[in-house]
Write an enzyme that holds these catalytic residues in place. Sequence first.
Site, short mmCIF file in Angstrom:
data_model
loop_
_atom_site.label_atom_id
_atom_site.label_comp_id
_atom_site.label_asym_id
_atom_site.label_seq_id
_atom_site.Cartn_x
_atom_site.Cartn_y
_atom_site.Cartn_z
N ARG A 136 44.93 22.76 29.83
CA ARG A 136 43.57 22.34 29.48
C ARG A 136 43.28 20.99 30.12
O ARG A 136 43.93 20.00 29.75
CB ARG A 136 43.44 22.26 27.95
CG ARG A 136 43.70 23.60 27.27
CD ARG A 136 43.49 23.54 25.77
NE ARG A 136 44.46 22.69 25.09
CZ ARG A 136 45.69 23.07 24.74
NH1 ARG A 136 46.14 24.28 25.03
NH2 ARG A 136 46.50 22.24 24.10
N ALA B 251 59.38 15.00 25.65
CA ALA B 251 58.94 13.68 25.18
C ALA B 251 59.94 13.24 24.13
O ALA B 251 60.39 14.04 23.30
CB ALA B 251 57.53 13.78 24.58
N GLU C 173 59.64 23.69 28.36
CA GLU C 173 59.15 22.70 27.40
C GLU C 173 60.00 22.63 26.13
O GLU C 173 59.57 22.06 25.14
CB GLU C 173 57.69 22.98 27.07
CG GLU C 173 56.75 22.80 28.25
CD GLU C 173 55.32 22.54 27.85
OE1 GLU C 173 55.08 22.05 26.73
OE2 GLU C 173 54.42 22.85 28.65
N TRP D 35 52.59 13.31 17.11
CA TRP D 35 52.82 13.37 18.55
C TRP D 35 53.75 12.23 18.92
O TRP D 35 53.57 11.11 18.45
CB TRP D 35 51.51 13.24 19.31
CG TRP D 35 50.59 14.40 19.12
CD1 TRP D 35 49.47 14.45 18.35
CD2 TRP D 35 50.70 15.69 19.75
NE1 TRP D 35 48.87 15.67 18.44
CE2 TRP D 35 49.61 16.47 19.30
CE3 TRP D 35 51.62 16.27 20.63
CZ2 TRP D 35 49.42 17.79 19.71
CZ3 TRP D 35 51.42 17.57 21.04
CH2 TRP D 35 50.32 18.31 20.58
N CYS E 96 55.34 30.17 62.02
CA CYS E 96 55.83 31.54 61.88
C CYS E 96 55.68 32.30 63.20
O CYS E 96 54.80 32.01 64.01
CB CYS E 96 55.11 32.26 60.75
SG CYS E 96 53.35 32.54 61.05
N SER F 145 57.31 16.47 15.19
CA SER F 145 57.31 15.97 16.57
C SER F 145 55.93 15.63 17.09
O SER F 145 55.80 15.18 18.24
CB SER F 145 57.95 17.02 17.50
OG SER F 145 57.20 18.22 17.49
N GLU G 232 48.39 25.70 60.63
CA GLU G 232 48.24 25.54 62.08
C GLU G 232 46.92 26.14 62.57
O GLU G 232 46.23 25.56 63.42
CB GLU G 232 49.40 26.21 62.81
CG GLU G 232 50.77 25.65 62.46
CD GLU G 232 51.48 26.42 61.36
OE1 GLU G 232 52.69 26.66 61.49
OE2 GLU G 232 50.81 26.78 60.37
N SER H 230 65.69 21.87 22.23
CA SER H 230 66.96 21.25 22.58
C SER H 230 68.01 22.27 23.01
O SER H 230 68.74 22.06 23.98
CB SER H 230 67.45 20.44 21.38
OG SER H 230 68.70 19.87 21.64
#
Length: 374
Positions: free
Chosen positions: A218, A165, A304, A181, A86, A179, A63, A307
């Site tokens: 990155r 993924a 990330e 990629w 506020c 895994s 504001e 499981s």
Amino acid sequence: MHSAQPAERQRELDPWHMRRALALAEQGQGRVEPNPMVGCVIARGAEIIGEGWHARFGGPHAEVVALEIAGARAAGAVMYVTLEPCCHHGKTPPCTGAILAAGVREVVVAQQDPFPRVAGGGIAALRAAGVRVDVGVLEAEARRLNAPYRKLLAEQRPWMIAKWAMTLDGKLATSTGASRWISGEASRQIVHQLRGRVDAILIGRGTAEADDPMLTARPAGPRVAARIIVDTRASLSVNSQLVRTARQYPMIVAASADAPEENVDRLTVAGCEVLRLAGADHAARLDALLAELGKRQMTNVLVEGGSELLGALADAGQIDEAHAFIAPKYVGGAAAMSPLGGAGVEDMAQAWRLSTPTIEIVDGDVYVHGHVKR
């Protein structure tokens, strides 16, 4: 034909101006937390004469920025703001005072601020001074934008963002654990963008051991996330990339209260913070970890994997947002893991669902993301 009255024209413009304010607010993502993202537009009819957003924690509020741009033209204008102004002295003076001093005649608010020191007080102060205040324009969109802020206030727990993924047949890795990629480079770049705006990145020890990740963004984003490893016995190798970079980037090991002293000492000497969490089982210790992160005012945490950890969070009802990258390939294998372990649900009617999911094609991968429906 009679022309519409000014008030009628103004109401028709409300959603248009508020959408602009919401778009402005989003520019503060990753820079303002644990504060909320807020955007503001000051208009005379269809003309925008000032706009701004909360750009950094401790910096001027949206504001005030918009009022400075509008200058003397703010007198008699309408202000659109995504969150209630506020009315208290915090790191900056109250916005209600600046609004009244500028002579704004009407304030349109998307949602009331749940922060206890505001919580309707800003709206009441403006109305008491004779300013018309309308509340609720695009409220659902505004609440969605600041859902992490609202959860931290209400539950003292961070907003948990699950990312994984997987292959077309729902596998997190092959049966041997390979895994890299699954997803393509463009999908992985999106993950780096997520890393760059959160307070912490959380993985389990198994993932840390299998992938030996850095868990850094990155290129770097607006925030530097703490790397957090759930490691009951604090047995993470000091030769891992995570531990070797512990003095460059914050590194937290979430261990049990009875983790071996020699393991704790070894990691502490290497520059890690070891949290010794009470709790008789994994679920209790995980809850203790989220409570601690809430105390530290961490607003967004990116999970990330693996499981087991994702499954435990799902079972606890602590996945708030999901980002899934589905690669157009399949690997098979009965022993190959799926993204979420844990107990899961017993009936499909109990399945967790995303509310208004977004589905995109990212260089061949299918990218599905959205908030978990409550």
